[in-house]
Design an enzyme around this catalytic site. Structure first.
Site, PDB file in Angstrom:
ATOM      1  N   ASP A  82       5.428  14.217  10.781  1.00 41.74           N
ATOM      2  CA  ASP A  82       4.944  14.476   9.417  1.00 41.74           C
ATOM      3  C   ASP A  82       4.938  15.958   9.067  1.00 41.74           C
ATOM      4  O   ASP A  82       4.741  16.331   7.916  1.00 41.74           O
ATOM      5  CB  ASP A  82       3.503  13.958   9.250  1.00 41.74           C
ATOM      6  CG  ASP A  82       3.406  12.438   9.338  1.00 41.74           C
ATOM      7  OD1 ASP A  82       4.425  11.770   9.093  1.00 41.74           O
ATOM      8  OD2 ASP A  82       2.313  11.938   9.647  1.00 41.74           O
ATOM      9  N   ARG A 151       5.079   0.173   2.294  1.00 41.75           N
ATOM     10  CA  ARG A 151       4.159   1.252   2.637  1.00 41.75           C
ATOM     11  C   ARG A 151       2.938   0.627   3.272  1.00 41.75           C
ATOM     12  O   ARG A 151       2.796  -0.573   3.326  1.00 41.75           O
ATOM     13  CB  ARG A 151       3.726   2.011   1.376  1.00 41.75           C
ATOM     14  CG  ARG A 151       4.773   2.929   0.846  1.00 41.75           C
ATOM     15  CD  ARG A 151       4.452   4.403   0.822  1.00 41.75           C
ATOM     16  NE  ARG A 151       3.336   4.895   1.595  1.00 41.75           N
ATOM     17  CZ  ARG A 151       2.472   5.783   1.161  1.00 41.75           C
ATOM     18  NH1 ARG A 151       2.558   6.223  -0.077  1.00 41.75           N
ATOM     19  NH2 ARG A 151       1.516   6.237   1.929  1.00 41.75           N
ATOM     20  N   ARG A 157       1.389  -3.511   7.375  1.00 39.86           N
ATOM     21  CA  ARG A 157       2.814  -3.788   7.605  1.00 39.86           C
ATOM     22  C   ARG A 157       3.020  -5.030   8.465  1.00 39.86           C
ATOM     23  O   ARG A 157       3.877  -5.863   8.170  1.00 39.86           O
ATOM     24  CB  ARG A 157       3.479  -2.567   8.239  1.00 39.86           C
ATOM     25  CG  ARG A 157       3.513  -1.373   7.295  1.00 39.86           C
ATOM     26  CD  ARG A 157       4.153  -0.154   7.926  1.00 39.86           C
ATOM     27  NE  ARG A 157       3.969   1.016   7.073  1.00 39.86           N
ATOM     28  CZ  ARG A 157       4.861   1.965   6.900  1.00 39.86           C
ATOM     29  NH1 ARG A 157       6.015   1.906   7.529  1.00 39.86           N
ATOM     30  NH2 ARG A 157       4.615   2.986   6.108  1.00 39.86           N
TER      31      ARG A 157
END
Length: 319
Positions: A82, A151, A157
């Protein structure tokens, strides 16, 4: 008088809390000081937009870095993938601990592996990198899959599969391992099939450059091999001028003869999200012994990939 607790800034997600908890334990053992977790909400956590649309790189990082610079926390833990590739002038990447499993995994209905998915299977992922490689792999085996942008946190998920909305989702092995959910994995995707994101499976521990004492302490958690590998991967990403929402995969690993490690291999891939066009190359060199050598390995491979047309494949943001 006991020293006051160190404040560790973390995102609030279950995964971020688990990652930060591991680091907090290690810092407690190292320093004998208490470490308290300070939960910080980032734009990437609250936005419902797709990562590629909200800028990808840095959306989970900015709020943590601001807290560091304000002095609200003493250090922060990020998922390395990230972190923007450009160095921050006032912050130092004090430690990159030993990497977790870098692979991507499949979580599919009925325990299916990727090979066993039916033609036209709906596979969820928010990553253009995964879409490009999964579609290319299916194509090369004369099959089709439909990649569906998703997302959400890990539970969300996995829920798409358990509720029957999707046939499968693709996640990072490291995340599932860290929250103790690796039991849901139905297939580990070989890095020969899907190269992970640059830095995938590695953590970044960051503090202010001004706090040299803390930086030196945290540096004891650093794993030099992991640092060399992810530095090369992120150098490739930076040289391709791509953020974490670009369809770029990279992995550096050590090549060993028996017990003797003699070289580092860096592999890179970039492709269109439909998988119709991929540039995939690798380079091998001596194991980097400095930051500059690791950076050079990444730049060298990026130059070769650009010469093969990589830049033309990255403009695609079709989600």
């Amino acid at each position: 008088m006991t020293e006051k607790a160190l404040r560790l800034g973390t995102r609030r997600s279950k995964l971020a809390m688990a990652q930060s908890g591991h680091v907090a334990d290690a810092v407690r053992q190292l320093t004998g000081r208490q470490v308290e977790l300070v939960e910080i909400t980032t734009y990437g956590d609250t936005s419902r937009e797709h990562l590629a649309q909200i800028g990808g790189t840095g959306v989970f990082v900015v709020a943590l870095r601001e807290a560091l610079l304000r002095g609200d926390v003493d250090f922060a833990v990020h998922s390395l993938k990230d972190l923007p590739t450009a160095e921050h002038p006032d912050l130092v990447l004090a430690a990159i601990p030993a990497r977790e499993d870098a692979r991507d995994v499949l979580v599919a209905r009925d325990g299916l592996t990727f090979e066993q998915l039916p033609d036209g299977a709906r596979v969820g992922t928010g990553s253009p990198r995964r879409m490009a490689q999964l579609n290319a792999y299916a194509r090369s085996h004369g099959r089709t899959i439909e990649t569906v942008p998703i997302r959400g946190n890990i539970d969300t998920r996995v829920g798409y599969v358990t509720k029957g909305e999707l046939d499968a989702v693709v996640l990072a092995a490291a995340g599932l391992n860290r929250i103790g959910r690796s039991d849901v994995v139905t297939d580990f995707l070989s890095v020969d099939t899907v190269l992970p994101a640059p830095g995938q499976g590695a953590l970044a521990i960051e503090c202010t450059a001004a706090n040299a004492g803390l930086a030196a302490t945290l540096a004891e958690l650093d794993d030099p091999v992991t640092r060399a590998a992810v530095t090369a991967e992120r150098s490739l990403l930076a040289a391709l001028e791509a953020g974490c929402s670009a369809p770029v995969g990279a992995l550096a690993d050590l090549l060993a003869d028996g017990q003797v490690v003699h070289e580092m291999r860096l592999r890179g891939v970039v492709g269109t999200t439909d998988g119709s066009s991929l540039v995939q190359l690798s380079t091998t060199g001596p194991v980097p012994t400095s930051h500059d050598e690791a950076m050079a390995l990444g730049r060298e491979l990026a130059d070769e990939m650009l010469a093969k047309g990589a830049a033309g494949l990255m403009g695609e943001r079709a989600l």
